[in-house]
Design a protein around this motif. Sequence first.
Motif, PDB file in Angstrom:
ATOM      1  N   ASP A 187      25.527  40.083  28.530  1.00  0.00           N
ATOM      2  CA  ASP A 187      26.293  40.918  29.442  1.00  0.00           C
ATOM      3  C   ASP A 187      25.615  42.284  29.605  1.00  0.00           C
ATOM      4  N   VAL A 188      25.921  42.920  30.723  1.00  0.00           N
ATOM      5  CA  VAL A 188      25.437  44.267  30.994  1.00  0.00           C
ATOM      6  C   VAL A 188      26.650  45.180  31.091  1.00  0.00           C
ATOM      7  N   ARG A 189      26.595  46.314  30.387  1.00  0.00           N
ATOM      8  CA  ARG A 189      27.679  47.295  30.445  1.00  0.00           C
ATOM      9  C   ARG A 189      27.103  48.623  30.920  1.00  0.00           C
ATOM     10  N   VAL A 190      27.705  49.167  31.988  1.00  0.00           N
ATOM     11  CA  VAL A 190      27.332  50.481  32.494  1.00  0.00           C
ATOM     12  C   VAL A 190      28.436  51.436  32.064  1.00  0.00           C
ATOM     13  N   GLY A 191      28.080  52.432  31.250  1.00  0.00           N
ATOM     14  CA  GLY A 191      29.062  53.320  30.647  1.00  0.00           C
ATOM     15  C   GLY A 191      29.733  54.265  31.621  1.00  0.00           C
ATOM     16  N   ARG A 192      30.817  54.823  31.171  1.00  0.00           N
ATOM     17  CA  ARG A 192      31.615  55.772  31.947  1.00  0.00           C
ATOM     18  C   ARG A 192      30.750  56.932  32.429  1.00  0.00           C
ATOM     19  N   GLY A 193      30.774  57.175  33.752  1.00  0.00           N
ATOM     20  CA  GLY A 193      30.048  58.291  34.342  1.00  0.00           C
ATOM     21  C   GLY A 193      28.539  58.106  34.436  1.00  0.00           C
ATOM     22  N   ALA A 194      28.016  56.956  34.033  1.00  0.00           N
ATOM     23  CA  ALA A 194      26.573  56.720  34.061  1.00  0.00           C
ATOM     24  C   ALA A 194      26.076  56.547  35.494  1.00  0.00           C
ATOM     25  N   THR A 195      24.778  56.769  35.671  1.00  0.00           N
ATOM     26  CA  THR A 195      24.126  56.576  36.961  1.00  0.00           C
ATOM     27  C   THR A 195      22.928  55.662  36.767  1.00  0.00           C
ATOM     28  N   ALA A 196      22.803  54.647  37.640  1.00  0.00           N
ATOM     29  CA  ALA A 196      21.666  53.729  37.586  1.00  0.00           C
ATOM     30  C   ALA A 196      21.400  53.189  38.985  1.00  0.00           C
ATOM     31  N   SER A 197      20.156  52.842  39.246  1.00  0.00           N
ATOM     32  CA  SER A 197      19.847  52.284  40.560  1.00  0.00           C
ATOM     33  C   SER A 197      20.328  50.838  40.675  1.00  0.00           C
ATOM     34  N   GLU A 198      20.419  50.139  39.513  1.00  0.00           N
ATOM     35  CA  GLU A 198      20.773  48.728  39.568  1.00  0.00           C
ATOM     36  C   GLU A 198      21.334  48.257  38.232  1.00  0.00           C
ATOM     37  N   ALA A 199      22.288  47.341  38.308  1.00  0.00           N
ATOM     38  CA  ALA A 199      22.761  46.603  37.142  1.00  0.00           C
ATOM     39  C   ALA A 199      22.639  45.135  37.520  1.00  0.00           C
ATOM     40  N   LYS A 200      21.752  44.417  36.817  1.00  0.00           N
ATOM     41  CA  LYS A 200      21.423  43.054  37.229  1.00  0.00           C
ATOM     42  C   LYS A 200      21.198  42.185  36.001  1.00  0.00           C
ATOM     43  N   THR A 201      21.679  40.937  36.087  1.00  0.00           N
ATOM     44  CA  THR A 201      21.422  39.954  35.050  1.00  0.00           C
ATOM     45  C   THR A 201      21.501  38.571  35.674  1.00  0.00           C
ATOM     46  N   VAL A 202      21.018  37.573  34.944  1.00  0.00           N
ATOM     47  CA  VAL A 202      21.119  36.192  35.416  1.00  0.00           C
ATOM     48  C   VAL A 202      22.237  35.468  34.676  1.00  0.00           C
ATOM     49  N   ASN A 203      22.235  35.530  33.355  1.00  0.00           N
ATOM     50  CA  ASN A 203      23.216  34.815  32.542  1.00  0.00           C
ATOM     51  C   ASN A 203      24.114  35.786  31.801  1.00  0.00           C
ATOM     52  N   GLY A 204      25.057  36.379  32.501  1.00  0.00           N
ATOM     53  CA  GLY A 204      25.995  37.281  31.854  1.00  0.00           C
ATOM     54  C   GLY A 204      26.808  38.031  32.884  1.00  0.00           C
ATOM     55  N   SER A 205      27.875  38.633  32.398  1.00  0.00           N
ATOM     56  CA  SER A 205      28.740  39.422  33.264  1.00  0.00           C
ATOM     57  C   SER A 205      28.278  40.877  33.297  1.00  0.00           C
ATOM     58  N   ILE A 206      28.755  41.597  34.303  1.00  0.00           N
ATOM     59  CA  ILE A 206      28.454  43.021  34.429  1.00  0.00           C
ATOM     60  C   ILE A 206      29.777  43.769  34.405  1.00  0.00           C
ATOM     61  N   HIS A 207      29.865  44.751  33.495  1.00  0.00           N
ATOM     62  CA  HIS A 207      31.060  45.587  33.352  1.00  0.00           C
ATOM     63  C   HIS A 207      30.660  47.027  33.665  1.00  0.00           C
ATOM     64  N   VAL A 208      31.268  47.580  34.699  1.00  0.00           N
ATOM     65  CA  VAL A 208      30.966  48.956  35.102  1.00  0.00           C
ATOM     66  C   VAL A 208      32.196  49.792  34.793  1.00  0.00           C
ATOM     67  N   GLU A 209      32.023  50.782  33.915  1.00  0.00           N
ATOM     68  CA  GLU A 209      33.141  51.624  33.490  1.00  0.00           C
ATOM     69  C   GLU A 209      33.422  52.738  34.496  1.00  0.00           C
ATOM     70  N   ASP A 210      34.555  53.420  34.325  1.00  0.00           N
ATOM     71  CA  ASP A 210      35.041  54.449  35.247  1.00  0.00           C
ATOM     72  C   ASP A 210      33.963  55.451  35.654  1.00  0.00           C
ATOM     73  N   ASP A 211      33.999  55.805  36.942  1.00  0.00           N
ATOM     74  CA  ASP A 211      33.223  56.904  37.510  1.00  0.00           C
ATOM     75  C   ASP A 211      31.712  56.743  37.439  1.00  0.00           C
ATOM     76  N   ALA A 212      31.218  55.535  37.244  1.00  0.00           N
ATOM     77  CA  ALA A 212      29.774  55.288  37.251  1.00  0.00           C
ATOM     78  C   ALA A 212      29.260  55.271  38.691  1.00  0.00           C
ATOM     79  N   ARG A 213      27.952  55.474  38.854  1.00  0.00           N
ATOM     80  CA  ARG A 213      27.294  55.462  40.159  1.00  0.00           C
ATOM     81  C   ARG A 213      26.101  54.518  40.092  1.00  0.00           C
ATOM     82  N   LEU A 214      26.079  53.535  41.023  1.00  0.00           N
ATOM     83  CA  LEU A 214      25.015  52.537  41.027  1.00  0.00           C
ATOM     84  C   LEU A 214      24.527  52.275  42.444  1.00  0.00           C
ATOM     85  N   GLY A 215      23.317  51.702  42.525  1.00  0.00           N
ATOM     86  CA  GLY A 215      22.800  51.278  43.818  1.00  0.00           C
ATOM     87  C   GLY A 215      23.234  49.865  44.156  1.00  0.00           C
TER      88      GLY A 215
END
Length: 163
Positions: free
Chosen positions: A1-29
């Motif tokens: 799994d991929v976890r993007v933390g609260r308030g984090a910024t990233a251009s991408e959150a990507k995986t093949v075999n897993g879920s993606i969890h994006v926490e509050d107030d994050a910014r992604l492409g």
Amino acid sequence: DVRVGRGATASEAKTVNGSIHVEDDARLGNVSTVYGSVDIAEGVSIEHGAKTVNGDVELRHRSRVGGGVGTVNGDIEIEGAEVGGQITTNNGDIDLKDGARVHGGIHVRKSKNWGWKKSDPIDVNICSTCVVEGELRFERPVRLRVENGAKIGTVIGDEVTRL
């Protein structure tokens, strides 16, 4: 799994075999996975799209996806959030709640039924405070529930049952 933390910024959150969890107030492409769900918390901003092939997509209050939200084999729940593009699915139910806004319409694509995919009609529920701009295009059987007060575009499809 991929976890993007609260308030984090990233251009991408990507995986093949897993879920993606994006926490509050994050910014992604972009957010995408093949075998997993996409869970987007409150106040998240995704510039482009949020997609999965085999999993659900959940988008919470005050979040915004600038492009499309889609899955092939999973449900989509948009709760008090905004989608700038189109919602697409082949085999998943769609539930718009708590003032959700979709600017690019809804497209339920024809399923290539290989015997293991969902063959029942898709359920599409649109709450009384929700807005769907653009076409609601259904290429397979759909049970469409639009509560009084909801604003939607043109409904296109031969096998649409209004509830």
